[in-house]
Design an enzyme around this catalytic site. Structure first.
Site, mmCIF file in Angstrom:
data_model
loop_
_atom_site.group_PDB
_atom_site.id
_atom_site.type_symbol
_atom_site.label_atom_id
_atom_site.label_comp_id
_atom_site.label_asym_id
_atom_site.label_seq_id
_atom_site.Cartn_x
_atom_site.Cartn_y
_atom_site.Cartn_z
ATOM 1 N N HIS A 1 -15.075 3.574 -7.737
ATOM 2 C CA HIS A 1 -14.187 3.217 -6.346
ATOM 3 C C HIS A 1 -15.234 2.544 -5.619
ATOM 4 C CE1 HIS A 1 -12.303 5.308 -2.944
ATOM 5 N NE2 HIS A 1 -11.667 4.022 -3.147
ATOM 6 N N GLU B 1 -18.191 4.962 -5.312
ATOM 7 C CA GLU B 1 -17.922 6.279 -5.794
ATOM 8 C C GLU B 1 -17.798 6.247 -7.453
ATOM 9 O OE1 GLU B 1 -15.495 9.827 -3.789
ATOM 10 O OE2 GLU B 1 -14.815 7.781 -3.296
ATOM 11 N N ASN C 1 -12.226 9.724 0.116
ATOM 12 C CA ASN C 1 -10.836 9.837 0.773
ATOM 13 C C ASN C 1 -10.293 11.435 0.852
ATOM 14 O OD1 ASN C 1 -10.078 7.338 1.476
ATOM 15 N ND2 ASN C 1 -9.842 6.719 -0.880
HETATM 16 P P1 NAD Z 1 -3.568 -6.218 -4.278
HETATM 17 O O1 NAD Z 1 -2.302 -5.878 -4.185
HETATM 18 O O2 NAD Z 1 -4.360 -6.746 -3.315
HETATM 19 O O3 NAD Z 1 -4.108 -6.627 -5.614
HETATM 20 C C1 NAD Z 1 -3.371 -6.184 -7.007
HETATM 21 C C2 NAD Z 1 -3.349 -7.328 -7.974
HETATM 22 O O4 NAD Z 1 -3.004 -6.715 -9.042
HETATM 23 C C3 NAD Z 1 -2.524 -8.315 -7.564
HETATM 24 O O5 NAD Z 1 -3.160 -9.530 -7.695
HETATM 25 C C4 NAD Z 1 -1.479 -8.348 -8.626
HETATM 26 O O6 NAD Z 1 -0.893 -9.669 -8.929
HETATM 27 C C5 NAD Z 1 -2.368 -7.574 -9.885
HETATM 28 N N1 NAD Z 1 -1.558 -7.008 -10.960
HETATM 29 C C6 NAD Z 1 -0.619 -6.350 -10.877
HETATM 30 N N2 NAD Z 1 -0.149 -5.782 -12.087
HETATM 31 C C7 NAD Z 1 -1.150 -6.508 -12.875
HETATM 32 C C8 NAD Z 1 -1.138 -6.361 -14.267
HETATM 33 N N3 NAD Z 1 -0.672 -5.598 -15.166
HETATM 34 N N4 NAD Z 1 -2.502 -6.854 -14.713
HETATM 35 C C9 NAD Z 1 -3.437 -7.606 -13.897
HETATM 36 N N5 NAD Z 1 -3.118 -7.914 -12.661
HETATM 37 C C10 NAD Z 1 -2.039 -7.084 -12.099
HETATM 38 O O7 NAD Z 1 -4.448 -4.412 -4.269
HETATM 39 P P2 NAD Z 1 -5.862 -4.056 -4.092
HETATM 40 O O8 NAD Z 1 -6.012 -3.691 -2.418
HETATM 41 O O9 NAD Z 1 -6.824 -5.082 -4.488
HETATM 42 O O10 NAD Z 1 -5.785 -2.602 -4.553
HETATM 43 C C11 NAD Z 1 -5.936 -2.756 -5.920
HETATM 44 C C12 NAD Z 1 -6.890 -1.195 -6.326
HETATM 45 O O11 NAD Z 1 -7.775 -0.952 -5.450
HETATM 46 C C13 NAD Z 1 -5.710 -0.176 -6.113
HETATM 47 O O12 NAD Z 1 -5.905 0.766 -6.940
HETATM 48 C C14 NAD Z 1 -5.987 0.506 -4.657
HETATM 49 O O13 NAD Z 1 -6.009 1.878 -4.377
HETATM 50 C C15 NAD Z 1 -7.641 0.264 -4.973
HETATM 51 N N6 NAD Z 1 -8.498 0.267 -3.618
HETATM 52 C C16 NAD Z 1 -7.895 -0.562 -2.700
HETATM 53 C C17 NAD Z 1 -8.813 -0.590 -1.610
HETATM 54 C C18 NAD Z 1 -8.358 -1.543 -0.331
HETATM 55 O O14 NAD Z 1 -8.998 -1.175 0.743
HETATM 56 N N7 NAD Z 1 -7.509 -2.412 -0.400
HETATM 57 C C19 NAD Z 1 -9.915 0.122 -1.507
HETATM 58 C C20 NAD Z 1 -10.353 0.836 -2.547
HETATM 59 C C21 NAD Z 1 -9.553 0.812 -3.585
#
Ligand code: NAD
Length: 715
Positions: A450, A462, A500
């Site tokens: 994480h 994490e 979280n």
């Molecule tokens: P995001 O929406 O910016 O990006 C997600 C990406 O995944 C998109 O580009 C999408 O096209 C792609 N995607 C969707 N389905 C896919 C597939 N089958 N194969 C490959 N790519 C695919 O989301 P994010 O904010 O980057 O979050 C991604 C993960 O990280 C989530 O699980 C989120 O909970 C976690 N996260 C986010 C944050 C934050 O602050 N944004 C912090 C920690 C963890």
């Protein structure tokens, strides 16, 4: 042999020149209490000799002295003030005797001479070093100030302005910079250091160099023009107070010490330095900052152990080129580990590459990298729409949308595409790892990894151990995180993991305060200015994203219904329903617009209050103390539960996860240090006053017992 102790030897070189060599038994030379005592003995031996014409101080290791032994600090701070004062004056008498030896002295510096190490060299008449020398007084970064004469000798060697700069920033300085200000008298080739020192001592002994004048300058009052001095001290005080802020008293007290001792000769000046040093050692800030240093060492040692046990990750892949996936690929590539970046969307890949390009260009503009490094890093990221490139990677980090079904499917596909020994990790922020592991044939190779947003800036990762995760998998992921320049902390699995899980009770407390009539802007101000968070809860929710926060709040409520389920609509729901998602779409609790440099600036938006009226009670004024208590108790209680349940391994890891992951104010040192500093009894009494607010405010039996037994979390 003039003297031989465990940490120091003094030998006689040609003529009457003596060589005092620091030689601790460990891997570095530290100025611990035993070494200070040994220095006293060595000087006594030198004082008894009548045939010595000069002394050179050196080290048997690549660094001169890295500083005091910080592991001794907290028990030293606990000493009665009078005992501490006695020890300080005894130690300083040793440095004074070094300074007063009846022959010229020179320090020979390779590598670090920090803190007490730097102060030791300031007690000699001359200092020469090679190009590796790095000298500084970092004490204020630990909430204290120099206590071995640093605030007295340094201004007399390099002038008050330079000394204030050195001491208040706590930075160390390269050899060239030391030469420029006069901390070093010469920079010499490493091989010639000793010969040059001997020559210097010979010249001094023949009075070709006026070493007595050097001493006189260091032991007399500072020579300052009165008007200039007044200007310079008042400017410094203003600047330092503004920069350090009200929660970090050490830098300002150091400046005040230099000012107050400017007109005093050495011995009187030192007395004031000791008084102020002791004052700082009694503050909770010093305990917190020293605690952070020690906790960081502890985490580094755990990481080192895991890294030793794991083969290095040579190539990585990230699934999802979004905010997080793009950030992870960039970070990996910039630390020299190539990363494949796979998405299902061409446009997303382009955005991911553009983002990496932007970050690299910023580094280029700041002179941190050159064009070659930029090109190399970019070439280290391979964007792709296909799983084919995953066959040769050592680790895959899944960072697709936060949806258990999509993640489940993607994880299954990944497992089919990679080699047997490839480790698979998910960057999910809330979904339990053991639940996601059900989608894999070999769950032992799977864990959580994480990262925090923005990936390139946030130090914490994490690493989440699922029910079936193997030690091998954890070691590889910890090693990879460390290779990416991050601080990994291993936690056990539960909804929200550690960070979280403890952050959301804080947001729920925010909802409840708004519900009870508090103004969210006031809550933010109090939590930021008075408690010291980098931003208040409403601002933080806007930065995290209201949609993300709203979704995670639901997951947490499902995971811990007895404490976290919400009845009725709350402040986060209101923003979410209005599609005010925070910074990402320009409106949340606040409104956001880019300034001239393109940086988003937060503004008050009167519409927010109107919208929140639907969930807010009659406006009420709350004292700062009540706001802090109501916001912090739910987080503190949850942190304590996480330790009880083994989600987090130790108070040290919990505190560092909070400081590194969510910017918990370092001067509090983390939740456990905060509790210890406050006293557990006092905390329990405080929390009990707010117990009527619901389950998040109930103190656990374990904590109650600890308080009743007058226990602490840290030794
Ligand atoms: P995001 O929406 O910016 O990006 C997600 C990406 O995944 C998109 O580009 C999408 O096209 C792609 N995607 C969707 N389905 C896919 C597939 N089958 N194969 C490959 N790519 C695919 O989301 P994010 O904010 O980057 O979050 C991604 C993960 O990280 C989530 O699980 C989120 O909970 C976690 N996260 C986010 C944050 C934050 O602050 N944004 C912090 C920690 C963890």
């Amino acid at each position: 042999m003039i003297y031989q102790g465990e940490a120091i030897s003094v030998t006689q070189l040609e003529g009457g020149i003596a060589k005092l060599c620091f030689a601790n038994q460990g891997s570095v030379n530290k100025l611990d209490q035993a070494t200070v005592a040994a220095l006293g003995e060595a000087i006594s031996a030198l004082e008894q000799r009548s045939d010595i014409t000069g002394l050179l101080l050196t080290s048997d290791k690549d660094a001169f002295i890295v500083g005091a032994d910080i592991t001794e600090f907290l028990s030293m701070f606990d000493l009665p003030k009078a005992t501490l004062a006695d020890w300080l004056s005894q130690a300083n008498r040793i440095f004074n005797r070094l300074e007063d030896l009846p022959f010229p002295t020179v320090s020979v510096i390779r590598g670090y001479a920090l803190g007490g190490g730097c102060e030791c060299t300031l007690a000699t008449d001359y200092r020469i070093g090679d190009a590796t020398a790095r000298i500084g007084l970092p004490e204020t970064q630990l909430g204290i100030m120099p206590g071995f004469g640093g605030t007295v000798r340094l201004p007399r060697v390099i002038g008050a302005d330079n000394a204030m700069e050195w001491i208040t920033t706590g930075k160390d300085h390269k050899a060239e910079a030391c030469l420029k200000v006069g901390v070093l008298d010469a920079i010499v080739e490493t091989d010639h250091l000793e010969a040059s020192a001997i020559q210097l001592l010979k010249d001094a002994a023949l009075d070709k160099l006026d070493w007595q004048a050097r001493r006189a300058q260091k032991t007399a009052p500072l020579t300052l023009d009165k008007l200039e001095a007044a200007m310079s001290f008042s400017t410094a005080k203003g600047m330092v107070a503004a920069k350090a802020g009200p929660h970090y008293p050490a830098p300002l007290l150091a400046v005040k010490t230099i000012e107050a001792t400017a007109n005093l000769a050495r011995n009187e000046a030192l007395k004031l330095e000791h008084q102020h040093f002791i004052e700082l050692t009694q503050s909770s800030v010093a305990r917190a900052l020293v605690g952070i240093f020690l906790n960081d060492q502890f985490i580094k040692s755990k990481t080192k152990k895991a890294t030793k046990a794991a083969p290095a990750i040579k190539k990585a892949a990230v699934l999802g080129a979004g905010i997080m996936g793009g950030g992870i690929a960039y970070q990996s590539a910039s630390k020299g580990i190539p990363a494949v970046m796979k998405d299902i969307n061409d446009h997303a890949l382009m955005l991911g590459m553009n983002e990496a390009g932007k970050l690299l260009n910023k580094q280029l503009d700041r002179g941190k990298i050159d064009g070659n490094q930029l090109a190399k890093t970019l070439a280290n990221i391979t964007p792709t729409l296909s799983y084919d490139a995953l066959q040769t990677v050592d680790i895959v980090i899944e960072a697709v949308v936060e949806n258990p079904k999509i993640k489940g499917q993607v994880l299954g596909e990944v497992e089919a595409a990679v080699a047997d020994e490839t480790v698979i990790a998910s960057n999910t922020s809330t979904i339990p790892i053991s639940a996601l592991a059900k989608n894999l044939k070999h769950p032992a190779r799977f864990c959580g990894m994480h990262f925090f947003n923005p990936v390139h800036r946030m130090p914490l990762v994490e690493v989440i151990r699922g029910e079936q995760t193997s030690d091998d998998t954890i070691n590889k992921v910890v090693a990879y995180a460390a290779a990416m320049g991050k601080s990994p902390i291993v936690v056990n699995d539960c909804p929200g993991f550690f960070v979280n899980r403890v952050l959301f009770p804080y947001f729920f407390a925010f909802n409840q305060l708004v519900h009870d009539g508090a103004d969210f802007v006031v809550i933010d101000k109090v939590m930021e200015k008075k408690f010291g968070w980098p931003m208040g809860p409403a601002h933080l929710l806007d930065v995290v994203g209201i949609d993300t926060g709203h979704h995670a709040a639901e997951v947490m409520a499902q995971g811990f219904p007895e404490r976290m389920s919400q009845t009725g609509k709350n402040a986060i729901d209101v923003m979410y329903e209005q599609e005010r998602f925070g910074q990402k779409n320009g409106q949340g609790f606040y409104a956001y617009a880019p300034d001239r440099k393109g940086k988003l600036q937060k503004e008050l938006d009167p519409q927010s209050a109107t919208l929140l009226a639907a969930v807010a009670g009659e406006p009420q004024e709350f004292s700062s103390e009540d706001i802090i208590a109501r916001m912090m108790i739910p987080m503190i209680n949850e942190v304590v539960l996480c330790l009880d349940e083994g989600i987090i391994g130790s108070p040290a890891e919990a505190d560092m996860a909070l400081v590194y992951g969510v910017g918990f104010p370092p001067f509090h040192g983390g939740v456990f240090r905060y509790l210890d500093n406050m006293g557990l009894n006092e905390y329990v009494a405080l929390a009990d006053q707010f117990a009527y607010l619901g389950p998040l405010y109930q103190v656990s039996d374990g904590l109650r017992n600890m308080a009743a037994n007058n226990e602490k979390f840290y030794p």
